[in-house]
Design a protein around this motif. Structure first.
Motif, PDB file in Angstrom:
ATOM      1  N   LYS A  47      -8.566   7.875  -0.846  1.00  0.00           N
ATOM      2  CA  LYS A  47      -8.402   8.061  -2.288  1.00  0.00           C
ATOM      3  C   LYS A  47      -6.953   8.336  -2.678  1.00  0.00           C
ATOM      4  CE  LYS A  47     -13.121   9.592  -3.183  1.00  0.00           C
ATOM      5  NZ  LYS A  47     -14.001  10.663  -3.733  1.00  0.00           N
ATOM      6  N   THR A  48      -6.109   8.719  -1.698  1.00  0.00           N
ATOM      7  CA  THR A  48      -4.700   8.968  -2.010  1.00  0.00           C
ATOM      8  C   THR A  48      -3.880   7.684  -1.952  1.00  0.00           C
ATOM      9  OG1 THR A  48      -4.042   9.409   0.291  1.00  0.00           O
ATOM     10  CG2 THR A  48      -4.939  11.249  -0.976  1.00  0.00           C
ATOM     11  N   PHE A  49      -4.485   6.574  -1.481  1.00  0.00           N
ATOM     12  CA  PHE A  49      -3.765   5.315  -1.367  1.00  0.00           C
ATOM     13  C   PHE A  49      -4.096   4.391  -2.531  1.00  0.00           C
ATOM     14  CE2 PHE A  49      -3.064   6.795   2.859  1.00  0.00           C
ATOM     15  CZ  PHE A  49      -1.935   6.137   3.313  1.00  0.00           C
ATOM     16  N   LEU A  73       0.856  -1.187   0.000  1.00  0.00           N
ATOM     17  CA  LEU A  73       0.000   0.000   0.000  1.00  0.00           C
ATOM     18  C   LEU A  73       0.892   1.237   0.000  1.00  0.00           C
ATOM     19  CD1 LEU A  73      -2.827  -0.895   2.562  1.00  0.00           C
ATOM     20  CD2 LEU A  73      -2.808  -1.179   0.090  1.00  0.00           C
ATOM     21  N   SER A  74       0.662   2.113  -0.982  1.00  0.00           N
ATOM     22  CA  SER A  74       1.415   3.356  -1.111  1.00  0.00           C
ATOM     23  C   SER A  74       0.449   4.512  -1.226  1.00  0.00           C
ATOM     24  CB  SER A  74       2.332   3.304  -2.335  1.00  0.00           C
ATOM     25  OG  SER A  74       3.144   2.153  -2.316  1.00  0.00           O
ATOM     26  N   SER A  75       0.961   5.720  -1.018  1.00  0.00           N
ATOM     27  CA  SER A  75       0.124   6.923  -1.087  1.00  0.00           C
ATOM     28  C   SER A  75       0.857   8.020  -1.831  1.00  0.00           C
ATOM     29  CB  SER A  75      -0.238   7.403   0.326  1.00  0.00           C
ATOM     30  OG  SER A  75      -0.867   8.666   0.280  1.00  0.00           O
ATOM     31  N   LEU A 107      -0.838   1.866  12.321  1.00  0.00           N
ATOM     32  CA  LEU A 107      -0.224   2.995  11.616  1.00  0.00           C
ATOM     33  C   LEU A 107      -0.826   3.193  10.235  1.00  0.00           C
ATOM     34  CD1 LEU A 107       3.559   2.588  12.521  1.00  0.00           C
ATOM     35  CD2 LEU A 107       2.018   4.404  13.258  1.00  0.00           C
ATOM     36  N   ILE A 108      -0.997   2.107   9.488  1.00  0.00           N
ATOM     37  CA  ILE A 108      -1.517   2.233   8.127  1.00  0.00           C
ATOM     38  C   ILE A 108      -2.921   2.836   8.131  1.00  0.00           C
ATOM     39  CG2 ILE A 108      -2.260  -0.191   8.228  1.00  0.00           C
ATOM     40  CD1 ILE A 108      -1.296   1.860   5.097  1.00  0.00           C
ATOM     41  N   ARG A 137      -8.984  -7.106   0.176  1.00  0.00           N
ATOM     42  CA  ARG A 137      -8.186  -6.808   1.375  1.00  0.00           C
ATOM     43  C   ARG A 137      -7.976  -5.306   1.529  1.00  0.00           C
ATOM     44  NH1 ARG A 137      -7.372  -6.478   5.887  1.00  0.00           N
ATOM     45  NH2 ARG A 137      -5.416  -6.852   7.005  1.00  0.00           N
ATOM     46  N   PHE A 138      -7.796  -4.597   0.414  1.00  0.00           N
ATOM     47  CA  PHE A 138      -7.631  -3.142   0.447  1.00  0.00           C
ATOM     48  C   PHE A 138      -8.893  -2.485   1.001  1.00  0.00           C
ATOM     49  CE2 PHE A 138      -6.813   0.878  -2.273  1.00  0.00           C
ATOM     50  CZ  PHE A 138      -6.262   1.511  -1.181  1.00  0.00           C
TER      51      PHE A 138
END
Length: 493
Positions: free
Chosen positions: A248-250, A202-204, A237-238, A222-223
């Motif tokens: 929406k940024t991830f 997972l990135s942002s 944390l995530i 899962r997301f």
């Protein structure tokens, strides 16, 4: 030593060194004898200590409680502890909590309770005392004979006793499923041995740190679970970062696919270390490798045995080639419902799942929309001319009809608050001065008069709506005749 007045007097006169006044000596003895025996050493201090020194040692606040059916001096118990980790007020409050529990619930004797009250951390004391909805129970298993028959105030309290507090969540989950206490503690954690899974990232666009995870379900599914956990206030944390920057940024990416389930945990640990995503450098709280949960209950469907309901659901998804998704099958099995021939149809509209889309879908199912509004885009264009969707949600507005006998349409809708909607639906219309008001409350509010005043004038004094809002002084004869109006049930609405 005997503590009669004559003995105390003789002892006092036998002291040749400095001593306090005899009256003060007797007062001190009278107070101390209620708490402890008057030994020779104690009597000497009572007679010779100066007021400041005596007060510091003996005259402080003393609290007595009944613990295990025995009256104890809390200060004395605290002083006996070698190295307490909590201050005296916390120690006293903890013993008071236990004393209350022993009054409310028939508890057995708890040995070493003073030591636990003084040495346990705040979290471990809550486990021991059984905070929240925890209930006392007696361990009657056979796995740990040393504690058989012993009473515990909570399940975590038992786990602390046997040194297995690290599996607290797993044991509590198993107990909810009907496991016995021995099986819940001793049975190994279930890990599926077959099938494949994914390692995902997972990135942002707003955050430089990344998250590595594993899953045996579809990555997008899962997301979505991560997004739901973030909305529900999860402390990982995530999930904190998803709330901070917005989901929406991830975006999700696949790091490794078609990984055998038996290798997933090791692969996750490898990628977390290789990509350096462990906090504080990344968004992973732990080094990874957590896979599986408590073993489900075996179940049989149409003559086929499965290890768990989840396994049965995934098997049904494969048999139907995805026509029935595993989570839909699992839900129907749990609720005792028949399996559908195909899954529920999902819309691919960009607004699918939003608040407004669901409102439109509900109205369409109840056949409350005009022909034009059966098209969602036309419906959205008309109803959002006056308010934005965020205003509608924040103000909790409801879509209501102007004319209840007609369908919803461009000229037959209005946004109302909950109170206004109730008035429109349940209020009795009032016509006055050529205008129509949906309720007496709306009528009174329009003319700036308390609704109770309007009701009194119309119902008790039998005035018309026009008279009720314009009359300044009520004639005496109206007040005198109000009982006649009531007796004749002369009500006007």
């Amino acid at each position: 030593m005997k503590s009669s007045i004559s003995d105390l007097t003789k002892y006092y006169h036998s002291i040749e060194t400095f001593k306090v006044d005899q009256t003060l000596f007797k007062q001190r003895c009278k107070r101390l004898i209620k708490r402890q025996p008057l030994t020779p050493a104690l009597l000497k201090e009572v007679a010779t200590l100066k007021p400041d020194a005596y007060f510091a040692k003996y005259a402080g606040r003393r609290t007595r409680m009944n613990i295990n059916s025995e009256a104890i001096d809390v200060r004395d118990e605290y002083d006996k502890l070698e190295s307490p980790v909590v201050p005296y007020p916390v120690f006293r409050d903890r013993l008071a909590t236990l004393a209350r529990k022993q009054r409310d619930v028939p508890l057995k004797t708890h040995t070493g309770v003073s030591h636990k009250a003084g040495s346990l951390s705040e979290e471990h004391w809550k486990y021991f005392i059984g905070s929240g909805r925890a209930k006392p129970f007696i361990y009657d298993g056979t796995q740990y004979p040393a504690i058989k028959g012993q009473q515990f105030l909570s399940v975590p309290s038992l786990l602390m006793e046997i040194g297995k507090l690290d599996i607290k969540s797993l044991v509590l989950s198993r107990l909810k499923q009907g496991f016995t206490i021995d099986r819940a503690i001793s049975e190994e954690k279930y890990t599926p041995k077959d099938g494949n899974g994914w390692i995902y990232k997972l990135s942002s666009s707003e955050c430089e740190q990344e998250y590595i995870g594993l899953t045996t379900s579809e990555p997008e599914c899962r997301f979505n679970q991560h997004k739901t956990s973030a909305r529900n206030g999860s402390g990982l944390l995530i999930h904190k970062e998803i709330r901070r920057y917005g989901d929406k940024t991830f975006f999700i990416g696949i790091v490794d696919s078609q990984v055998p389930v038996s290798e997933l945990a090791e692969r996750e640990r490898h990628y977390i270390k290789f990509l350096n995503t462990l906090a504080p450098n990344g968004l992973n709280n732990s080094a990874g490798g957590q896979l599986g949960g408590s073993r489900g209950k075996p179940i049989e469907i149409d003559g086929v045995s499965y290890k768990s309901i989840t396994e049965a659901g995934k098997s049904i998804e494969k048999e139907t080639n995805g026509a029935v998704r595993w989570y839909s099958a699992e839900s129907r099995i749990r609720n005792g419902e028949e399996m559908p021939e195909r899954a529920r149809k999902h819309s691919f509209h960009a607004d699918a799942g939003t608040n407004l889309f669901r409102r439109h879908l509900g109205l369409a199912k109840r056949k409350q929309l005009c022909h034009r509004w059966l098209d969602y885009d036309e419906f959205k264009r008309d109803v959002l001319k006056e308010f934005t969707m965020s205003q509608i949600i924040n103000q909790k507005l409801r879509l209501s009809k102007i004319n209840g006998s007609k369908l919803y349409g461009p000229k037959n809708f209005v946004w109302l608050t909950s109170k206004e909607a109730i008035e429109a639906r349940c209020g009795k219309p009032i016509n006055a001065f050529g205008q129509s008001f949906r309720s007496m409350t709306a009528f009174a509010k329009h003319y700036g008069i308390p609704v109770s005043t309007v009701k009194y004038r119309m119902r008790v004094l039998c005035l018309t709506p026009e008279q009720a809002v314009h009359i300044q002084h009520i004639p005496i004869e109206l007040k005198q005749n109000r009982y006649d109006c009531l007796s004749n049930r002369h009500w006007k609405n």
